[in-house]
Write a protein that holds these residues in place. Structure first.
Motif: not given
Length: 470
Positions: A29-41
């Motif tokens: 599995i190759y995951t892509r980088a992302f941002t967001g409120i749940f990632r910050n939490l």
């Protein structure tokens, strides 16, 4: 000569048996980088857990490590308290509380434990970060893995595995540091003076962390973790789960941002597959609730970012309930959730009471193998050994007495002093006039009490043996 009746074989030809291979090799599995409120939490929660795990082991308390499980001496230090093997019932109670807490949060919000605080998930995200900084984002990693081995590829792979092993080694040393004082363990490791068991466990947990977070990853969550199997039993239609809204998203399809997609019969889902590309277990949340989903909300962050770019309302993928998705009302308070909550509160209350009322002195009474003897004065005498354990973090003077029979005479030290954590072995003799013995076997009690704190006391029962009473 009779004519033969012609025979024709009409047996159907055997059906062709197709062999179905039930084993499927793992697809990386190759995951892509992302941002967001749940990632910050998740990052804040992970950082807090890392500070707790890696920082607590370095705290000191009264010239010793604050949290130290001293297995050789069977003493377990937690800041100002010392616990002994006799206190392991408290550990059992704590594990039961943790289990009921997990049940409660699962009924309420699904697998948020897995997505935000499970060590497997937390370390997997750290290892994914190491992949990103050494090998690049998703497309770069896919391209790199397909390319032939070159010096640049070798160095990138070497850097990634170096970081993985470094994180795994630090994690293992920290874990072992809770059992062997870490300020002694680290110099001993680097000077090759550490004991065999310390070296074994550091190596074991290094390999375990490296293998689980680096290679197995989602396989642990899908196949090895039992929680993935029994969680579905605890879900109901009011449980918060990560879900895709098909009423709003279907029919899927690409479109230009400025087109009237509604007129074309399209829903809000543009079929970009970003939700799939960021998922650490590689599932498509649009296929519905799946056992592989760990509730990390990565797909929510990814989808919300696309909805924002398209000027669509966020929430196409969200934390919601099955009742809400079907247009019904969600019931937050329900019998099973209330039952878990009441049980959890009750157990926490009992656990706190048990800790607060825990006696800081332990007493064991061992009777001599000689049942009884008659002394020079004609009195019946029994011999005992008192084991007095000082659980306090200070020196304590104890007063000792025996009771249970009229005319019982105590012969031995009535006052002893024990250092912090010391176990005293004290021989004691009790005697009585044989005429005052009500029976051949009589129950007595020894009592030990702190000289300066009457609340610190304990007692233990034993038997006083004498001749048969006629």
């Amino acid at each position: 000569m009779s004519a033969q009746i012609p025979v024709k074989d009409v047996t159907p030809a055997p059906a062709k048996v197709e062999t179905v291979d039930l084993y499927a090799s793992r697809e990386k599995i190759y995951t892509r980088a992302f941002t967001g409120i749940f990632r910050n939490l998740r990052m804040l929660g992970g950082a807090a857990l890392f500070v707790l795990y890696f920082g607590t082991v370095w705290l000191s308390w009264n010239d010793r490590q604050a949290v130290w499980w001293n297995l050789p001496e069977r003493k377990f230090y937690i800041f100002g308290s010392t616990y002994w093997p006799q206190d392991f019932v408290l550990l059992s109670a704590l594990l039961i509380i943790a289990a009921f807490g997990l049940f409660f949060i699962t009924v309420f919000a699904g697998r948020v434990w897995c997505g935000y605080t499970c060590p497997q998930s937390v370390f997997t995200w750290v290892f994914m970060w190491a992949e990103k900084i050494t090998e690049g984002d998703r497309n770069q990693r896919m391209k790199l893995d397909k390319s032939p081995m070159t010096a640049q590829k070798f160095l990138r792979k070497l850097a990634k595995h170096g970081i993985w092993l470094g994180v795994s080694l630090i994690t293992a040393i920290t874990f072992v540091g809770y059992f062997t004082p870490i300020r002694e363990l680290i110099p001993d490791l680097f000077t090759l003076q550490a004991g065999g068991w310390a070296l074994f466990w550091v190596g074991f947990f290094t390999v375990a962390t490296y293998g689980n977070a680096g290679w197995l990853r989602e396989q642990v969550c899908i196949y090895m973790c039992p929680y993935a199997r029994f969680q579905s039993v605890m879900f109901d239609q009011d449980t918060l789960i990560v879900s895709y809204d098909p009423r709003r998203g279907e029919r899927r399809g690409p479109r230009r941002k400025d087109t009237d997609y509604k007129a074309e019969g399209l829903g809000d889902c543009i079929d970009c597959k970003m939700c799939v590309q960021v998922c650490p277990t590689g599932i498509d949340i649009r296929d519905g609730l799946q056992v592989e989903c760990i509730g990390c909300a990565a797909c929510i962050d990814a989808c919300d970012s696309i909805m924002e770019k398209m000027d669509y309302p966020k929430g196409l993928i969200s934390y919601t309930t099955e009742h809400n998705l079907s247009g019904q009302k969600t019931h937050l308070l329900r019998p099973r959730l209330a039952g878990y909550a009441l049980a959890l509160v009750a157990m926490i209350g009992l656990f706190v009471w048990a800790i607060a009322s825990r006696s800081l002195v332990e007493l064991d009474v061992l009777k001599d193998r000689v049942l009884y003897r008659e002394n020079q004065e004609g009195r019946i005498e029994n011999v005992y050994t008192l084991k007095i354990m000082n659980k306090a973090q200070r020196q304590v003077t104890y007063l000792i007495e025996a009771e249970g029979l009229d005319g019982l005479v105590y012969e031995g030290r009535r006052e002893v002093t024990a250092l912090a954590g010391e176990v005293l072995s004290l021989p004691v003799e009790l005697s009585i006039d044989p005429e005052k013995l009500p029976s051949s076997t009589n129950e007595i009690r020894f009592r030990v009490q702190s000289a300066d704190d009457a609340s610190t006391q304990t007692d233990a029962a034993s038997r006083f043996i004498g001749p048969s009473v006629r």
